[in-house]
Design an enzyme around this catalytic site. Structure first.
Site, PDB file in Angstrom:
ATOM      1  N   PRO A 292     -39.134 -90.438  13.549  1.00  0.00           N
ATOM      2  CG  PRO A 292     -39.569 -88.732  12.029  1.00  0.00           C
ATOM      3  CD  PRO A 292     -40.238 -89.648  13.011  1.00  0.00           C
ATOM      4  CE1 TYR A 384     -26.773 -89.482  14.630  1.00  0.00           C
ATOM      5  CE2 TYR A 384     -28.817 -88.943  15.763  1.00  0.00           C
ATOM      6  CZ  TYR A 384     -28.000 -88.855  14.652  1.00  0.00           C
ATOM      7  OH  TYR A 384     -28.429 -88.141  13.553  1.00  0.00           O
TER       8      TYR A 384
HETATM    9  C1  PHB Z   1     -33.123 -86.811   7.244  1.00  0.00           C
HETATM   10  O1  PHB Z   1     -34.177 -86.978   6.606  1.00  0.00           O
HETATM   11  O2  PHB Z   1     -32.066 -86.401   6.707  1.00  0.00           O
HETATM   12  C2  PHB Z   1     -33.094 -87.102   8.727  1.00  0.00           C
HETATM   13  C3  PHB Z   1     -34.279 -87.404   9.384  1.00  0.00           C
HETATM   14  C4  PHB Z   1     -34.249 -87.670  10.747  1.00  0.00           C
HETATM   15  C5  PHB Z   1     -33.021 -87.633  11.429  1.00  0.00           C
HETATM   16  C6  PHB Z   1     -31.847 -87.342  10.756  1.00  0.00           C
HETATM   17  C7  PHB Z   1     -31.881 -87.062   9.397  1.00  0.00           C
HETATM   18  O3  PHB Z   1     -32.976 -87.879  12.772  1.00  0.00           O
END
Ligand code: PHB
Ligand code: APR
Length: 389
Positions: A292, A384
């Protein structure tokens, strides 16, 4: 039952594909194993690339996103008390939108229901038949009754634990996987975000991320070991550890509060090839998983849906098979670049148990190079905000 495209999975991939197909008059039926409330109860990342925003606009589902989403022109990266900002807007004249994935899914469900789209919930024992022929069909049970859908194509949008990927014979399928030696402990709290942009923190104690869902709902993560469970962490212990991993000035203004959700997610990179077998097409988590770190799960599901929608649209509206024939190669070309970015960003920010002193020096040099080099920041920004489709 008959339809043109049988879609297995009522998550973001399946719903977005169904909605886009309906805008060009192509019929589909979505089969979802869970209830709608269960699907909407999932807590997931919420950083949307411009490509996904445009697709939601094309699908007629972007009104709330534009009203409630937060446009982010940059993000902070920190190491201990040092931090620097990646200026997406200044570097690549693009931004991301922070808007919970649950809200994207909710908007898609609302749009399908408004369009009279067919979504069957609580389906069981889904099986794919004849995908390698010209008359594929799907069988399943609903309320204990055996059902069958005859269709032209099947979209496997049923996530990592679905049945679609398994329908491709092992003699055809190749899988690539990397399991990361840590997890993310995530907390959702009804508190104002510590900063108006995301903070990706590398620290001697491990990775941390400060994110948000709105101006009164914050999402925080800290890297943890895979042997831990959420119950090992009191809220107080979580907040204290988070404060140790982010810059002091941020820790001092962090507003803490009770967790309304606390969970641990493992990290994995995974790709299956090909993403097509005859009349079956895999989309999203059914075909690939990213850690993630780069917030690429939903966004890469969206690029798959883009390629598949364009291919099916050309088939039904122009009788051309060029798009569906090139789907797997096109989707995988972008998938692998996203896998690379997610792996690189994860390696930049996390503490790895087997990291040698030299490895650590390389990581810190990579961070320093990113902090001080325009070309490095340009590459980071391009990835990104989202590589082109
Ligand atoms: C989120 O859950 O807000 C989140 C997770 C991973 C990321 C950015 C935001 O890279
Ligand atoms: N039959 C019917 N539905 C199924 C089956 C099955 N056998 N197996 C799984 N499903 C459903 C799941 O209940 C889920 O709602 O398929 C859906 C798959 O949705 P996701 O797992 O969300 O995958 P996807 O739609 O590709 O979205 C990818 O969203 O969920 C996040 O982490 C994911 O960010 C990624 C993005």
């Amino acid at each position: 039952m008959k339809t043109q495209v049988a879609i297995i999975g009522g998550g973001p991939s399946g719903l977005l594909l169904a909605q886009l197909l309906s805008t060009v008059g192509v019929e589909s039926i979505v089969l979802e194993r869970q209830t709608k409330d269960y699907v909407l109860g999932r807590i997931r990342a919420g950083v949307l690339e411009q490509g996904l925003v445009r697709m939601l606009e094309e699908a007629g589902c972007a009104d709330r996103l534009h009203a409630e989403g937060h446009v982010h022109d940059g993000a902070l990266i920190s190491y201990g008390d040092e931090d620097f900002r990646i200026d997406f807007k200044g570097l690549v004249d693009a931004s991301v939108v922070v808007y919970g994935q649950t809200e994207v899914t909710r908007d898609l469900y609302d749009a399908r229901e408004k369009a009279g789209g067919q979504i069957l919930f609580n389906v069981e024992h889904v099986q794919i038949h004849g995908a390698d022929g010209d008359s594929p069909y799907v069988t399943f049970d609903i309320d204990g009754q055996a059902q069958r859908i005859d269709c032209n194509f099947i979209a496997g949008c049923d996530g990592f634990h679905g049945v679609s990927r398994q329908a491709i014979p092992l003699s055809v399928r190749r899988e690539y996987e990397k399991i990361y030696p840590f997890g993310w402990l995530g907390v959702l709290s009804e508190t104002p975000p510590v900063h108006d942009e995301l903070i990706y923190a590398n620290s001697k104690r491990g990775f941390a991320l400060c994110s948000m869902r709105s101006d009164h709902l914050s999402r925080y993560y800290i890297q943890c070991s895979l042997s831990e469970s959420p119950s090992d962490w009191t809220d107080a212990a979580f907040w204290e550890e988070l404060k140790r991993r982010i810059p002091t000035d941020m820790a001092e203004k962090l507003v803490t509060g009770p967790s309304i959700e606390k969970s641990i997610a493992p990290l994995r990179s995974f790709v299956t090839e090909p993403m097509r077998w005859g009349r079956l097409f895999l989309c999203g988590d059914a075909a690939h998983i990213v850690p993630p770190t780069g917030a690429k799960g939903l966004n890469t599901a969206a690029s798959d849906v883009h390629y598949l929608f364009q291919g099916l649209k050309a088939f039904y509206l122009k009788g051309s098979t060029a798009g569906i024939d090139s789907y797997s190669a096109k989707a995988l070309r972008r998938v692998w670049k996203v896998e690379r970015f997610s792996w690189w960003f994860s390696s930049l920010l996390h503490r790895y148990p087997d990291q040698s002193e030299f490895d650590l020096k390389m990581q810190l040099a990579e961070l320093d190079f990113l902090r001080s080099n325009h070309a490095a920041q340009l590459a980071m920004a391009e990835n990104y905000v989202g590589l082109p489709y």
